[in-house]
Design a protein around this motif. Structure first.
Motif, PDB file in Angstrom:
ATOM      1  N   LYS A 275     -34.749   3.908  38.687  1.00 12.00           N
ATOM      2  CA  LYS A 275     -34.578   5.279  37.450  1.00 12.00           C
ATOM      3  C   LYS A 275     -35.135   4.195  36.384  1.00 12.00           C
ATOM      4  N   GLU A 276     -35.506   5.134  35.681  1.00 10.12           N
ATOM      5  CA  GLU A 276     -35.951   5.608  34.109  1.00 10.12           C
ATOM      6  C   GLU A 276     -34.427   4.712  32.998  1.00 10.12           C
ATOM      7  N   VAL A 277     -34.835   3.446  32.510  1.00  9.25           N
ATOM      8  CA  VAL A 277     -33.605   3.400  32.268  1.00  9.25           C
ATOM      9  C   VAL A 277     -34.310   2.575  30.490  1.00  9.25           C
ATOM     10  N   ARG A 278     -33.420   3.058  29.436  1.00 11.56           N
ATOM     11  CA  ARG A 278     -33.850   2.906  27.877  1.00 11.56           C
ATOM     12  C   ARG A 278     -32.673   2.872  27.169  1.00 11.56           C
ATOM     13  N   PHE A 279     -33.479   2.132  26.084  1.00 11.21           N
ATOM     14  CA  PHE A 279     -32.241   1.832  24.812  1.00 11.21           C
ATOM     15  C   PHE A 279     -32.424   2.105  23.397  1.00 11.21           C
ATOM     16  N   ALA A 280     -30.947   2.965  23.155  1.00  7.90           N
ATOM     17  CA  ALA A 280     -31.360   3.838  21.993  1.00  7.90           C
ATOM     18  C   ALA A 280     -30.113   2.845  20.847  1.00  7.90           C
ATOM     19  N   ILE A 281     -31.441   2.077  20.098  1.00  7.36           N
ATOM     20  CA  ILE A 281     -30.648   1.365  18.746  1.00  7.36           C
ATOM     21  C   ILE A 281     -30.585   1.981  17.577  1.00  7.36           C
ATOM     22  N   HIS A 282     -29.056   2.118  17.116  1.00  9.22           N
ATOM     23  CA  HIS A 282     -29.406   2.765  15.963  1.00  9.22           C
ATOM     24  C   HIS A 282     -29.716   2.131  14.598  1.00  9.22           C
ATOM     25  N   PRO A 283     -30.020   2.443  13.298  1.00  6.81           N
ATOM     26  CA  PRO A 283     -30.170   1.154  12.737  1.00  6.81           C
ATOM     27  C   PRO A 283     -29.172   0.828  11.871  1.00  6.81           C
ATOM     28  N   VAL A 284     -27.987   0.688  12.008  1.00  8.83           N
ATOM     29  CA  VAL A 284     -27.551   0.724  11.653  1.00  8.83           C
ATOM     30  C   VAL A 284     -26.173   0.221  13.031  1.00  8.83           C
ATOM     31  N   ALA A 285     -26.754  -0.177  14.268  1.00  7.43           N
ATOM     32  CA  ALA A 285     -25.246  -0.558  15.260  1.00  7.43           C
ATOM     33  C   ALA A 285     -25.060  -1.728  14.706  1.00  7.43           C
ATOM     34  N   GLY A 286     -23.633  -2.448  15.171  1.00  2.63           N
ATOM     35  CA  GLY A 286     -23.636  -3.993  15.111  1.00  2.63           C
ATOM     36  C   GLY A 286     -23.445  -4.059  13.624  1.00  2.63           C
ATOM     37  N   ARG A 287     -23.240  -5.516  13.002  1.00  2.00           N
ATOM     38  CA  ARG A 287     -22.444  -5.629  11.498  1.00  2.00           C
ATOM     39  C   ARG A 287     -23.443  -5.990  10.694  1.00  2.00           C
ATOM     40  N   LEU A 288     -24.644  -6.023  11.002  1.00  2.00           N
ATOM     41  CA  LEU A 288     -26.329  -6.592  10.669  1.00  2.00           C
ATOM     42  C   LEU A 288     -27.375  -6.014  10.918  1.00  2.00           C
ATOM     43  N   PRO A 289     -28.157  -5.003   9.642  1.00  2.00           N
ATOM     44  CA  PRO A 289     -29.284  -5.224  10.368  1.00  2.00           C
ATOM     45  C   PRO A 289     -30.339  -6.000  11.588  1.00  2.00           C
TER      46      PRO A 289
ATOM     47  N   MET B  91     -31.104   1.454   5.233  1.00  2.00           N
ATOM     48  CA  MET B  91     -29.903   0.890   5.674  1.00  2.00           C
ATOM     49  C   MET B  91     -29.193   2.478   4.987  1.00  2.00           C
ATOM     50  N   CYS B  92     -29.240   2.722   3.497  1.00  2.00           N
ATOM     51  CA  CYS B  92     -28.994   3.725   3.345  1.00  2.00           C
ATOM     52  C   CYS B  92     -29.422   5.092   3.709  1.00  2.00           C
ATOM     53  N   LYS B  93     -30.756   5.244   3.658  1.00  2.00           N
ATOM     54  CA  LYS B  93     -31.294   6.080   4.013  1.00  2.00           C
ATOM     55  C   LYS B  93     -30.555   6.536   5.383  1.00  2.00           C
ATOM     56  N   ALA B  94     -30.108   5.042   6.756  1.00  2.00           N
ATOM     57  CA  ALA B  94     -30.434   5.298   7.900  1.00  2.00           C
ATOM     58  C   ALA B  94     -29.028   6.269   7.842  1.00  2.00           C
ATOM     59  N   MET B  95     -27.952   6.206   7.086  1.00  2.00           N
ATOM     60  CA  MET B  95     -26.538   6.656   7.323  1.00  2.00           C
ATOM     61  C   MET B  95     -26.284   7.420   6.210  1.00  2.00           C
TER      62      MET B  95
ATOM     63  N   ASN C 280     -16.465  18.301   5.962  1.00  5.18           N
ATOM     64  CA  ASN C 280     -15.772  16.818   5.531  1.00  5.18           C
ATOM     65  C   ASN C 280     -15.500  15.342   6.170  1.00  5.18           C
ATOM     66  N   SER C 281     -16.060  15.477   7.040  1.00  4.64           N
ATOM     67  CA  SER C 281     -16.104  14.084   6.935  1.00  4.64           C
ATOM     68  C   SER C 281     -16.302  13.208   6.814  1.00  4.64           C
ATOM     69  N   PRO C 282     -16.119  11.388   6.758  1.00  3.66           N
ATOM     70  CA  PRO C 282     -16.863  10.317   6.151  1.00  3.66           C
ATOM     71  C   PRO C 282     -18.263  10.350   6.096  1.00  3.66           C
ATOM     72  N   ILE C 283     -18.962  10.334   7.432  1.00  7.37           N
ATOM     73  CA  ILE C 283     -19.323  10.259   7.460  1.00  7.37           C
ATOM     74  C   ILE C 283     -20.798  12.044   7.425  1.00  7.37           C
ATOM     75  N   ALA C 284     -20.416  12.474   6.978  1.00  7.89           N
ATOM     76  CA  ALA C 284     -20.949  13.838   6.974  1.00  7.89           C
ATOM     77  C   ALA C 284     -22.544  13.938   6.790  1.00  7.89           C
ATOM     78  N   GLY C 285     -23.560  14.087   7.751  1.00  6.55           N
ATOM     79  CA  GLY C 285     -24.815  13.906   7.477  1.00  6.55           C
ATOM     80  C   GLY C 285     -25.960  12.413   7.775  1.00  6.55           C
ATOM     81  N   MET C 286     -24.899  11.686   7.920  1.00  6.71           N
ATOM     82  CA  MET C 286     -25.553  10.608   8.094  1.00  6.71           C
ATOM     83  C   MET C 286     -25.471  10.649   9.819  1.00  6.71           C
ATOM     84  N   PRO C 287     -27.559  10.523  10.157  1.00  9.84           N
ATOM     85  CA  PRO C 287     -28.017  10.714  11.080  1.00  9.84           C
ATOM     86  C   PRO C 287     -27.929  10.031  12.203  1.00  9.84           C
ATOM     87  N   VAL C 288     -27.702  10.696  13.481  1.00  9.87           N
ATOM     88  CA  VAL C 288     -26.531   9.661  14.514  1.00  9.87           C
ATOM     89  C   VAL C 288     -27.600   9.633  16.312  1.00  9.87           C
ATOM     90  N   LEU C 289     -26.967   9.164  16.528  1.00  8.40           N
ATOM     91  CA  LEU C 289     -27.852   9.389  18.487  1.00  8.40           C
ATOM     92  C   LEU C 289     -27.159  10.553  18.956  1.00  8.40           C
TER      93      LEU C 289
END
Length: 481
Positions: free
Chosen positions: A356-370, A278-282, A421-430
């Motif tokens: 249509k091609e429909v897919r979901f993109a899930i971030h490792p820390v989406a939500g409140r629980l892995p 989780m830390c690596k993902a964030m 300078n963002s609090p989430i600078a460097g965090m991998p995002v979608l």
């Protein structure tokens, strides 16, 4: 009463079932069977432990097991998926508090045995645990004391930390980092004093040392988690899961219970590994997070956002979806709060039926629980093969016609890449902003749980689809060709 041979065999069988359960949870199609492995393993563990050699007091033990089982069933059957993180945090607190009580009792039994031996009492007068203590050599008793110290310290930190995590997840405690004046020095001071008390206890000081040690650890757990912000809650939950496992393992050594040692080690190690993932993902420093955000101070002022948020209605969204060939949906906690997963599943069914091609993109820390979003989508019967992790789908956004963000903020925030300078600078995002058009389903113009502004909402190709997520998605269903 079962013999020790049966109990040992049951411990091996339960351990194997627990390992199979953990292994199976890594695959969505095997997860249901894996859960049953865990259920059966725990049932075996409880039964053979309760009826093993040296166990008594069934007149109160069996009613307590029944009462606890009924309460557990009742709570689990009524808890909503949006409340699952809070429930997990609450259960972690129970494990921690149990470790403290068992460790206290173990030391009281140790003291009773030593006092009885000094008076020449026979071993037949002891309980099963006390009889075990009576057979230990002085150096073994010292190790027992060390185990007691670890169990109390880790258990107490787990208890109060989990209570605060529950409060933050449930919205009963402010989700922003909040520490007392002195911050980390208070934690360090309490930890140092705990070490002094532990040494004094092992050297022969009274039971009072364990009471004060527990109070200090209660403070550390409370203060540590109070200092961690809402954006790091997924890491906190998995971290507390690890703590509860190590507390259980420490008690396993104290009670000479092999099954408790194995189970605690499995939970502790898997929780620690998950916390690291989780830390690596964030892009968070693992040590910084577990120390309450130590060193996690922003290096400057976050960049100001220019532009305005442009709203769109259901008709405009539906028109774009009808003309699109590829659609990616990014679910977040807002989808869970609105319980919109059923409506989202129906929208996906209609879009796919239209070719249509429909897919979901899930971030490792989406939500409140892995894994929170994966569970919600599985509950809504979304096909597994269209649910993709961030690394699998991030490169496809430039070729995506429409991206729909449902209740997410930080995991789709371009400031993570653009603003050092963002609090989430460097965090991998979608990287949803690379799609032709982005629709953001959101209740209002607030910053969300973590309180961080999102430049995505102001980009030229982004349109804000305001309203309750479930109602918003429902409004699209009749408009899709």
């Amino acid at each position: 009463m079962l013999g020790q041979g049966f109990v040992s065999a049951a411990a091996i069988a339960a351990s194997v079932l627990f390992i199979l359960s953990l292994g199976g949870l890594s695959n969505q199609e095997k997860a249901k069977r894996a859960v049953w492995y865990g259920i059966v393993g725990m049932a075996v563990a409880v039964f053979f432990t309760a009826f093993g050699p040296g166990i008594g007091g069934y007149w109160w033990m069996i009613p307590m097991i029944i009462i606890g089982s009924v309460i557990g069933w009742y709570v689990a059957s009524r808890v909503a998926m949006t409340e699952m993180p809070q429930l997990v945090a609450a259960l972690h607190s129970f494990v921690g508090l149990a470790a403290v009580f068992v460790a206290w009792n173990a030391d009281l039994e140790r003291r009773r045995v030593l006092a009885a031996q000094a008076l020449g009492a026979g071993q037949q007068e002891f309980s099963a645990f006390a009889a075990l203590v009576a057979t230990k050599a002085p150096d073994e008793l010292m190790f027992l004391q060390i185990e007691v110290v670890f169990a109390i310290f880790i258990g107490a930190v787990t208890f109060t930390g989990s209570v605060i995590a529950f409060g933050k997840l449930a919205g009963k405690v402010d989700g922003k980092p909040n520490q007392l004046p002195g911050g980390h020095m208070l934690n360090a001071g309490a930890a140092a004093l705990s070490l002094v008390l532990a040494i004094a206890y092992i050297s022969g000081a009274g039971f009072w040392t364990l009471l004060i040690l527990a109070l200090l650890a209660f403070f550390i757990g409370w203060h540590l988690i109070m200092g961690i912000g809402g954006a790091d809650m997924p890491v906190v939950v998995s971290m507390l899961n690890s703590y509860s496992g190590w507390a259980a393992a420490a008690i396993g050594f104290t009670l000479s219970n092999d099954l408790l040692i194995v189970t605690g080690a499995l939970v502790g190690s898997s929780g620690a590994i998950l916390s690291y993932i989780m830390c690596k993902a964030m892009n968070r420093n693992f040590v910084s997070v577990i120390l309450g955000g130590f060193g996690g101070v922003q290096s400057g002022v976050a960049a100001e956002i220019e532009g305005e948020q442009v709203a769109i209605d259901a008709g405009g969204v539906a028109s774009s979806l009808n003309n699109a060939n590829s659609v990616v949906i990014v679910p977040g906690y807002g989808m869970a709060v609105a319980q919109a997963q059923g409506a989202v599943s129906e929208l996906v069914r209609k879009l796919r039926a239209a070719g249509k091609e429909v897919r979901f993109a899930i971030h490792p820390v989406a939500g409140r629980l892995p894994g929170h979003m994966n569970v919600l989508l599985a509950e809504a019967r979304v096909p597994y093969d269209i649910v993709l992790e961030m690394d699998e789908i991030n490169d496809d956004f430039p070729k995506t016609d429409v991206a729909i963000v449902i209740g997410s903020n930080d995991i789709v925030n371009p400031a993570a890449q653009d603003d050092p300078n963002s609090p989430i600078a460097g965090m991998p995002v979608l990287e949803v902003w690379k799609s032709s058009v982005v629709f953001v389903c959101k209740r209002g113009q607030g910053t969300g749980y973590s309180g961080i502004e999102n430049p995505l909402f102001y980009k030229e190709n982004t349109r804000m689809f305001y309203g309750d997520a479930r109602e918003s998605i429902d409004s699209l269903l009749s408009l899709i060709d």
